[in-house]
Design an enzyme around this catalytic site. Structure first.
Site, PDB file in Angstrom:
ATOM      1  N   GLU A 275       0.793  -1.207   0.122  1.00  0.00           N
ATOM      2  CA  GLU A 275      -0.097  -0.054  -0.085  1.00  0.00           C
ATOM      3  C   GLU A 275       0.786   1.245   0.076  1.00  0.00           C
ATOM      4  O   GLU A 275       2.219   1.262   0.705  1.00  0.00           O
ATOM      5  CB  GLU A 275      -0.912   0.213   1.165  1.00  0.00           C
ATOM      6  CG  GLU A 275      -1.805   1.108   1.448  1.00  0.00           C
ATOM      7  CD  GLU A 275      -2.680   1.125   2.808  1.00  0.00           C
ATOM      8  OE1 GLU A 275      -3.783   1.895   2.667  1.00  0.00           O
ATOM      9  OE2 GLU A 275      -2.343   0.640   3.609  1.00  0.00           O
TER      10      GLU A 275
ATOM     11  N   CYS B 231      -4.690  -3.360   4.006  1.00  0.00           N
ATOM     12  CA  CYS B 231      -4.190  -2.838   5.468  1.00  0.00           C
ATOM     13  C   CYS B 231      -5.377  -2.849   6.405  1.00  0.00           C
ATOM     14  O   CYS B 231      -5.725  -3.835   7.050  1.00  0.00           O
ATOM     15  CB  CYS B 231      -3.677  -1.333   5.316  1.00  0.00           C
ATOM     16  SG  CYS B 231      -2.488  -0.933   6.707  1.00  0.00           S
TER      17      CYS B 231
ATOM     18  N   LYS C 180     -10.546   0.283  -1.189  1.00  0.00           N
ATOM     19  CA  LYS C 180     -10.456   0.146   0.140  1.00  0.00           C
ATOM     20  C   LYS C 180     -11.631   0.993   0.739  1.00  0.00           C
ATOM     21  O   LYS C 180     -12.057   1.969   0.604  1.00  0.00           O
ATOM     22  CB  LYS C 180      -9.233   0.980   0.827  1.00  0.00           C
ATOM     23  CG  LYS C 180      -8.952   0.638   2.107  1.00  0.00           C
ATOM     24  CD  LYS C 180      -7.506   1.428   2.624  1.00  0.00           C
ATOM     25  CE  LYS C 180      -7.302   1.085   4.152  1.00  0.00           C
ATOM     26  NZ  LYS C 180      -5.865   1.828   4.462  1.00  0.00           N
TER      27      LYS C 180
END
Length: 316
Positions: free
Chosen positions: A80, A212, A179
């Site tokens: 990321e 993440c 995300k």
């Protein structure tokens, strides 16, 4: 007579597919990247300056991708924020964004770069995958226009997403994930209206992907594993080994063991932000991992993994 370049790519890809089908294992790689960060500025940089910075990072990633492919890896995951860094405002990050289409369009940016809007980053990532006959997973920024008819449309008339992309060994865009669970400092990005559960099939199992902070939430993390039954999760991350997180290697290894899947975790590397800890994690424990809080160097990890861990006789 030598075969043409497209025929050569097709032949190499076909051989790779046959090899993968012939085995119940595959070789995976992750690269922990010491990201080259942009200079601090009060104003957004030009698109050319943004691309110059991204190309510096992609130069490093391309070297890792080539090395992984030479060692037989079928897929590589990069971190990321690995192409442009972090700590942007909403305005500052805009020059780094590209419009990423739905993978259903069946697009190979490397061979058809002008089909959509200008997308030099997607073109280069696609060519890295195609030229090395490997799946390439990267994290970039997506931008989507919106208007006043959409009550959720931001005042600047666009959505901006923290986005993972996957290119197959032919260079085709096969997955795009926005995300959903943004960390508290990601004010430069919007979250999609609904969480996305993104999966895609490969010759070596069913893959899912998220980013993440997503790993701490039911959607999409638990849904991918418990409801969609993926075999392997791709996990670009910028993981800080401080609260509210736990140490990357231990936490991500425990997650893979608890969920019963492979987790390919690629972290950014920045010791001043306590960012390190990448690995190839399985239900039986780490196949390979890296943790380095001293040096400022990137690191490539490669390991052979079960394509379908649940079918393994040693599955926990």
């Amino acid at each position: 007579m030598l075969p043409s370049q497209p025929l050569l790519h097709a032949a190499v890809f076909a051989v790779a597919v046959l090899q993968a089908f012939a085995s119940d294992t595959f070789t995976a790689a992750v690269y922990e990247h010491a990201v080259i960060l942009p200079d601090a500025t009060d104003q957004p940089v030009s698109p050319d300056d943004a691309l110059a910075l991204m190309n510096k990072n992609m130069d490093v990633l391309e070297g890792a991708i080539k090395e992984a492919a030479q060692q037989g890896a079928h897929i590589i995951v990069t971190p990321e924020d690995g192409i442009y860094g972090w700590r942007f405002t909403r305005e500052d990050i805009y020059p780094y964004l590209e419009d990423i289409p739905d993978p259903a369009v069946n697009w190979i940016p490397c061979t058809d770069p002008t089909r959509f809007a200008r997308a030099p980053v997607q073109e280069r990532l696609s060519c890295m995958a195609r030229n090395n006959s490997i799946y390439v997973v990267a994290n970039i920024g997506d931008k989507k226009p919106c208007n006043s008819s959409d009550p959720s449309c931001p005042s600047d008339g666009r959505y901006q997403y923290n986005t993972d992309v996957v290119f197959d060994p032919e260079g085709k865009l096969v997955a795009r994930y926005h995300k959903y669970n943004l960390f508290r400092r990601e004010t430069q990005f919007d979250y999609p209206k609904e969480p996305e559960a993104v999966t895609f099939e490969t010759p070596f199992g069913k893959f899912g992907i998220f980013t993440c902070f997503d790993i701490l939430f039911r959607e999409p993390a638990v849904v991918l594993v418990s409801e969609l039954q993926v075999d392997t999760v791709l996990f670009p991350t910028a993981w800080m080994n401080v609260l509210p997180f736990l140490t990357a290697v231990e936490f991500h290894s425990a997650w893979a063991m608890g969920m019963g899947v492979n987790l390919l975790s690629a972290n950014t590397h920045n010791t001043s932000f306590a960012m390190t800890g990448s690995g190839l994690f399985t239900p039986e424990g780490p196949a390979a991992y890296h943790y380095d809080s001293v040096t400022e160097e990137g690191h490539l990890l490669i390991a052979n993994l079960s394509a379908c861990p649940r079918l393994s006789p040693t599955y926990p």
